[in-house]
Design a protein around this motif. Structure first.
Motif, PDB file in Angstrom:
ATOM      1  N   PRO A  54       0.813  -1.230   0.000  1.00  0.00           N
ATOM      2  CA  PRO A  54       0.000   0.000   0.000  1.00  0.00           C
ATOM      3  C   PRO A  54       0.842   1.274   0.000  1.00  0.00           C
ATOM      4  CG  PRO A  54      -0.925  -1.591   1.530  1.00  0.00           C
ATOM      5  CD  PRO A  54       0.383  -2.141   1.074  1.00  0.00           C
ATOM      6  N   LEU A  55       1.992   1.265   0.692  1.00  0.00           N
ATOM      7  CA  LEU A  55       2.866   2.438   0.674  1.00  0.00           C
ATOM      8  C   LEU A  55       3.361   2.724  -0.744  1.00  0.00           C
ATOM      9  CD1 LEU A  55       5.065   2.137   3.898  1.00  0.00           C
ATOM     10  CD2 LEU A  55       3.627   4.070   3.244  1.00  0.00           C
ATOM     11  N   ILE A  56       3.846   1.679  -1.391  1.00  0.00           N
ATOM     12  CA  ILE A  56       4.377   1.852  -2.755  1.00  0.00           C
ATOM     13  C   ILE A  56       3.264   2.290  -3.708  1.00  0.00           C
ATOM     14  CG2 ILE A  56       5.446   0.652  -4.699  1.00  0.00           C
ATOM     15  CD1 ILE A  56       6.825  -1.161  -2.618  1.00  0.00           C
ATOM     16  N   TYR A  57       2.098   1.657  -3.572  1.00  0.00           N
ATOM     17  CA  TYR A  57       0.989   1.969  -4.490  1.00  0.00           C
ATOM     18  C   TYR A  57       0.458   3.378  -4.249  1.00  0.00           C
ATOM     19  CZ  TYR A  57      -3.128   1.178  -7.381  1.00  0.00           C
ATOM     20  OH  TYR A  57      -4.083   1.251  -8.375  1.00  0.00           O
ATOM     21  N   SER A  58       0.404   3.820  -2.972  1.00  0.00           N
ATOM     22  CA  SER A  58      -0.066   5.178  -2.697  1.00  0.00           C
ATOM     23  C   SER A  58       0.917   6.212  -3.239  1.00  0.00           C
ATOM     24  CB  SER A  58      -0.272   5.378  -1.192  1.00  0.00           C
ATOM     25  OG  SER A  58       0.971   5.383  -0.502  1.00  0.00           O
ATOM     26  N   ALA A  59       2.219   5.894  -3.201  1.00  0.00           N
ATOM     27  CA  ALA A  59       3.203   6.805  -3.794  1.00  0.00           C
ATOM     28  C   ALA A  59       2.960   6.949  -5.291  1.00  0.00           C
ATOM     29  CB  ALA A  59       4.616   6.294  -3.526  1.00  0.00           C
ATOM     30  N   TYR A  60       2.606   5.834  -5.948  1.00  0.00           N
ATOM     31  CA  TYR A  60       2.280   5.903  -7.373  1.00  0.00           C
ATOM     32  C   TYR A  60       0.989   6.688  -7.602  1.00  0.00           C
ATOM     33  CZ  TYR A  60       0.043   4.355 -11.695  1.00  0.00           C
ATOM     34  OH  TYR A  60      -0.630   4.330 -12.887  1.00  0.00           O
ATOM     35  N   LEU A  61      -0.040   6.419  -6.769  1.00  0.00           N
ATOM     36  CA  LEU A  61      -1.316   7.115  -6.944  1.00  0.00           C
ATOM     37  C   LEU A  61      -1.176   8.615  -6.735  1.00  0.00           C
ATOM     38  CD1 LEU A  61      -3.977   4.813  -5.210  1.00  0.00           C
ATOM     39  CD2 LEU A  61      -3.575   5.144  -7.648  1.00  0.00           C
ATOM     40  N   SER A  62      -0.226   9.036  -5.878  1.00  0.00           N
ATOM     41  CA  SER A  62      -0.051  10.467  -5.633  1.00  0.00           C
ATOM     42  C   SER A  62       0.409  11.208  -6.883  1.00  0.00           C
ATOM     43  CB  SER A  62       0.945  10.684  -4.492  1.00  0.00           C
ATOM     44  OG  SER A  62       2.267  10.348  -4.899  1.00  0.00           O
ATOM     45  N   LEU A  63       0.880  10.469  -7.878  1.00  0.00           N
ATOM     46  CA  LEU A  63       1.324  11.069  -9.146  1.00  0.00           C
ATOM     47  C   LEU A  63       0.288  10.911 -10.244  1.00  0.00           C
ATOM     48  CD1 LEU A  63       4.982   9.703  -9.111  1.00  0.00           C
ATOM     49  CD2 LEU A  63       4.187  11.926  -8.299  1.00  0.00           C
ATOM     50  N   THR A  64      -0.928  10.520  -9.859  1.00  0.00           N
ATOM     51  CA  THR A  64      -1.974  10.257 -10.850  1.00  0.00           C
ATOM     52  C   THR A  64      -3.256  10.993 -10.486  1.00  0.00           C
ATOM     53  OG1 THR A  64      -2.883   8.308  -9.700  1.00  0.00           O
ATOM     54  CG2 THR A  64      -1.048   7.942 -11.215  1.00  0.00           C
ATOM     55  N   ASN A  65      -4.163  11.010 -11.438  1.00  0.00           N
ATOM     56  CA  ASN A  65      -5.541  11.467 -11.215  1.00  0.00           C
ATOM     57  C   ASN A  65      -6.410  10.216 -11.238  1.00  0.00           C
ATOM     58  OD1 ASN A  65      -7.921  12.862 -10.984  1.00  0.00           O
ATOM     59  ND2 ASN A  65      -7.945  13.578 -13.119  1.00  0.00           N
ATOM     60  N   TYR A  66      -6.887   9.795 -10.061  1.00  0.00           N
ATOM     61  CA  TYR A  66      -7.572   8.503  -9.948  1.00  0.00           C
ATOM     62  C   TYR A  66      -8.829   8.694  -9.109  1.00  0.00           C
ATOM     63  CZ  TYR A  66      -8.337   3.569  -8.819  1.00  0.00           C
ATOM     64  OH  TYR A  66      -8.884   2.315  -8.671  1.00  0.00           O
ATOM     65  N   ASP A  67      -9.966   8.245  -9.646  1.00  0.00           N
ATOM     66  CA  ASP A  67     -11.235   8.397  -8.938  1.00  0.00           C
ATOM     67  C   ASP A  67     -11.903   7.057  -8.637  1.00  0.00           C
ATOM     68  OD1 ASP A  67     -11.982   7.566 -11.426  1.00  0.00           O
ATOM     69  OD2 ASP A  67     -13.270   9.280 -11.880  1.00  0.00           O
ATOM     70  N   VAL A  68     -11.151   5.960  -8.651  1.00  0.00           N
ATOM     71  CA  VAL A  68     -11.622   4.599  -8.344  1.00  0.00           C
ATOM     72  C   VAL A  68     -12.407   4.013  -9.504  1.00  0.00           C
ATOM     73  CG1 VAL A  68     -12.931   3.141  -6.763  1.00  0.00           C
ATOM     74  CG2 VAL A  68     -11.698   5.121  -5.878  1.00  0.00           C
ATOM     75  N   ALA A 291      -5.627  12.678  -2.457  1.00  0.00           N
ATOM     76  CA  ALA A 291      -5.557  12.204  -1.073  1.00  0.00           C
ATOM     77  C   ALA A 291      -4.245  11.483  -0.802  1.00  0.00           C
ATOM     78  CB  ALA A 291      -6.738  11.277  -0.777  1.00  0.00           C
ATOM     79  N   SER A 292      -3.745  10.729  -1.773  1.00  0.00           N
ATOM     80  CA  SER A 292      -2.461  10.041  -1.601  1.00  0.00           C
ATOM     81  C   SER A 292      -1.327  11.047  -1.471  1.00  0.00           C
ATOM     82  CB  SER A 292      -2.205   9.107  -2.780  1.00  0.00           C
ATOM     83  OG  SER A 292      -3.190   8.090  -2.844  1.00  0.00           O
ATOM     84  N   ALA A 293      -1.385  12.117  -2.256  1.00  0.00           N
ATOM     85  CA  ALA A 293      -0.366  13.165  -2.133  1.00  0.00           C
ATOM     86  C   ALA A 293      -0.436  13.815  -0.751  1.00  0.00           C
ATOM     87  CB  ALA A 293      -0.563  14.213  -3.225  1.00  0.00           C
ATOM     88  N   MET A 294      -1.654  14.047  -0.251  1.00  0.00           N
ATOM     89  CA  MET A 294      -1.819  14.590   1.100  1.00  0.00           C
ATOM     90  C   MET A 294      -1.215  13.654   2.139  1.00  0.00           C
ATOM     91  SD  MET A 294      -5.699  16.165   1.113  1.00  0.00           S
ATOM     92  CE  MET A 294      -5.544  16.566   2.858  1.00  0.00           C
ATOM     93  N   ALA A 295      -1.416  12.361   1.952  1.00  0.00           N
ATOM     94  CA  ALA A 295      -0.887  11.384   2.910  1.00  0.00           C
ATOM     95  C   ALA A 295       0.636  11.419   2.942  1.00  0.00           C
ATOM     96  CB  ALA A 295      -1.385   9.987   2.558  1.00  0.00           C
ATOM     97  N   TRP A 296       1.262  11.549   1.796  1.00  0.00           N
ATOM     98  CA  TRP A 296       2.727  11.575   1.765  1.00  0.00           C
ATOM     99  C   TRP A 296       3.281  12.883   2.332  1.00  0.00           C
ATOM    100  CZ3 TRP A 296       6.341   8.007   1.261  1.00  0.00           C
ATOM    101  CH2 TRP A 296       5.952   6.755   0.804  1.00  0.00           C
ATOM    102  N   VAL A 297       2.562  13.969   2.161  1.00  0.00           N
ATOM    103  CA  VAL A 297       2.983  15.232   2.780  1.00  0.00           C
ATOM    104  C   VAL A 297       2.893  15.104   4.308  1.00  0.00           C
ATOM    105  CG1 VAL A 297       2.348  17.651   3.110  1.00  0.00           C
ATOM    106  CG2 VAL A 297       2.416  16.670   0.805  1.00  0.00           C
TER     107      VAL A 297
END
Length: 325
Positions: A54-68, A291-297
């Motif tokens: 999940p850490l690795i995947y959230s780092a990837y999602l933080s660089l994307t526009n994803y709405d599920v 949200a993933s970008a917020m989590a990494w910040v």
């Protein structure tokens, strides 16, 4: 010649023995490591599946526009750029930092005072330890509901008690100036674990140190600052670090009290903490990339704060194993 042959054979055995022992040790070491990995495998699998991936995947999602619903669209650092332009990020981060900066010192001070009282309770300390720790078992959602009941500005118990002393209590749940102080006071409900940790630290202080201090003419306050606090400083530092991390991730009680079940009655902006806004972006607005970008910040912020605390601790935390020279 026979003797020479015998000596030569013995030499060959002597030279062959060490490699055999080395191979045996390597096999034993491999068996030991294999057994250790076998016993650790449930934790390792759980860590990889539920934490590392999940850490690795959230780092990837933080660089994307994803709405599920739709496929992720790579946008680079656009989410991080938007963070600095979103006014609600500043609001949520400010609320979180204020809450943490006030709550952590108050939490530590009250915990220490209660631990000092318990340390003098004698045989009854076991009963009071249980009483203080039981609220820690209360579910956070229940604490959020309890907050609304106790701090209701009209007929809440807290304002009722203040009224006994002629004090007109504020509107804790509707006045933006009092929302965060009310949540800070309510956070003391779960103070029991810190009290137990500090009580254990206090009981580990050697009596000889107090006797030496009394012989030198030190009074109660001098003993507290020169003996007690230095000895228990590692426990105090642990509580500060843990509660700082928890404060920066405040979510449950505030969300239940001010945002749960479509709650729009109360002043939500004053209780909008960073993780609550992160939750809204992820699960209400489905902005998973943002949200993933917020989590990494937030992760970076916690790391910076923790590193600063560790650096400061080198000057203020005393460990008995250290050489006093």
């Amino acid at each position: 010649m026979a003797a020479a042959a015998t000596a030569a054979g013995a030499g060959e055995v002597a030279t062959a023995a060490p490699p055999d022992r080395a191979r045996s040790r390597r096999r034993a070491r491999r068996r030991y490591v294999g057994s250790a990995l076998l016993f650790l495998s449930p934790w390792l699998i759980g860590f990889v599946v539920f934490t590392a991936w999940p850490l690795i995947y959230s780092a990837y999602l933080s660089l994307t526009n994803y709405d599920v619903i739709n496929d992720a669209e790579f946008v680079g650092l656009a989410n991080y750029t938007e963070l600095f332009q979103d006014p609600k990020i500043a609001l949520a981060l400010g609320n979180t930092l204020f809450y943490t900066a006030v709550q952590v010192p108050l939490y530590v001070i009250v915990s220490l005072l209660l631990a000092l009282l318990l340390n003098r309770a004698g045989r009854s300390s076991g009963f009071f330890r249980t009483v203080f720790f039981l609220p820690k078992m209360t579910p956070p959602v229940a604490v959020g509901i309890l907050f609304l009941l106790l701090f209701n500005g009209q007929n809440g118990l807290f304002n009722t008690v203040l009224g006994w002393f002629g004090i007109d209590g504020p509107s804790w749940t509707t006045d933006p100036a009092w929302v965060k102080p009310g949540l800070i006071i309510m956070s003391l409900w779960t103070i029991g674990a810190s009290v137990i940790i500090l009580l254990a630290a206090l009981q580990s202080v050697p009596d000889e140190l107090y006797e030496s201090a009394r012989l030198d003419g030190a009074g109660f306050w001098r003993q507290s600052f020169s003996v007690t606090l230095p000895i228990i400083s590692p426990a105090v530092f642990f509580i500060v670090v843990v509660n700082t991390i928890a404060g920066l991730q405040t979510f449950d009680e505030a969300y239940t009290a001010f945002f749960g079940a479509g709650n729009t009655t109360y002043s939500n902006d004053a209780a909008l903490f960073y993780v609550i806004y992160l939750f809204q972006q992820a699960f209400e607005f489905l902005n998973m990339g943002y949200a993933s970008a917020m989590a990494w910040v937030l992760f970076a912020l916690i790391m910076v704060v923790t590193v600063i605390q560790l650096i400061v601790s080198r000057r203020v935390v005393y460990y008995e194993s250290e050489d006093p020279r």
